[in-house]
Scaffold this motif. Structure first.
Motif: not given
Length: 194
Positions: A1-13, A114-128
Motif C-alpha cells: 500500500m502507498n500513501p493516498t489522498q483519498t481514504l478507501p471507502e471501506t475505512h472510517s475514523l 494524506w493517509y499513510f498505511p500503518k507500517r509506513q507511518y511507524l517508520v515515519i514516527g520512529l525515524a528520529p
C-alpha cells in the motif's frame, strides 16, 4: 500500500489524538519526556563510554552563559533534525513535501490531507528516535572531545522529543495491518476498516 489522498471507502475514523485540544495529554507527554530523557541519558552515557574508551569526563567548559548557549544550540539543532527526519520519510513515501510547524510545547512535520498505511507511518514516527540515535552513535568515535558534551545533550533531547512519537506508535502498532493514519501536525487520525 502507498500513501493516498483519498481514504478507501471501506475505512472510517476509529480514533484521534489532538495535542492542541487535549492539553492534559500534551502536558503528560512533556512530563514523561523529561523522565524519558533521563532514562535515555543513562544509556547514552554508557554508549559514549564504550565508544570512547579514551574519554574520562565530558563536560561543557566555561561559565553558565556558555553552558546555557551550548544547551540552547543543542536544543534547536535536535528539534530541527528530529522534524527533518520525520519530514524526509513523509517525502520518501508520498513523493510530496511535508508541512513543518511549531505548537505549544511541540514542533511537527506533517502531511495533512494524506493517509499513510500503518507500517509506513511507524517508520515515519520512529525515524528520529531510531535513525538519529544510530547515526549519532556512529559519529561519536570520530568527534573531537570538545563537541562530545553538546552532542550528548542534543542526542538526549532528540530522544526526549520522541516521547509523543513513541506514544502514538505504540497505539498504532496495536492496530490491524490495514489501518490508515492521517497526520495533522498537532495530532493524528487513525482509520479502520468498517
Amino acid at each position: 500500500m502507498n500513501p493516498t489522498q483519498t481514504l478507501p471507502e471501506t475505512h472510517s475514523l476509529a480514533w484521534e489524538v489532538s495535542l492542541k485540544r487535549n492539553t492534559r495529554l500534551n502536558i503528560l507527554l512533556q512530563v514523561a519526556g523529561v523522565f524519558w530523557v533521563g532514562i535515555v541519558s543513562l544509556f547514552l552515557w554508557w554508549a559514549f563510554q564504550v565508544l570512547r574508551p579514551d574519554l574520562r569526563d565530558i563536560r561543557l567548559s566555561g561559565d553558565i552563559l556558555t553552558t546555557l548557549g551550548w544547551f540552547l544550540l543543542a536544543l534547536v539543532i535536535s528539534i530541527s533534525l528530529h522534524e527533518l527526519a520525520h519530514g524526509a520519510f513523509f517525502w520518501w513515501f508520498a513523493k510530496h513535501p511535508p508541512k513543518f510547524g511549531i505548537g505549544p510545547g511541540y514542533a511537527y512535520a506533517a502531511m495533512p490531507g494524506w493517509y499513510f498505511p500503518k507500517r509506513q507511518y511507524l517508520v515515519i514516527g520512529l525515524a528520529p528516535l531510531v535513525g538519529l540515535t544510530a547515526l549519532g552513535l556512529i559519529l561519536v568515535p570520530f568527534l573531537p572531545v570538545w563537541l562530545l558534551a553538546p552532542f550528548f545533550v542534543g542526542m538526549a533531547l532528540n530522544a526526549g522529543g520522541a516521547i509523543g512519537d513513541i506514544y502514538i506508535c505504540i497505539r498504532i502498532a496495536r492496530e490491524a495491518e490495514d489501518v490508515w493514519v492521517k497526520d495533522l501536525g498537532d495530532g493524528m487520525e487513525v482509520y479502520r476498516r468498517m
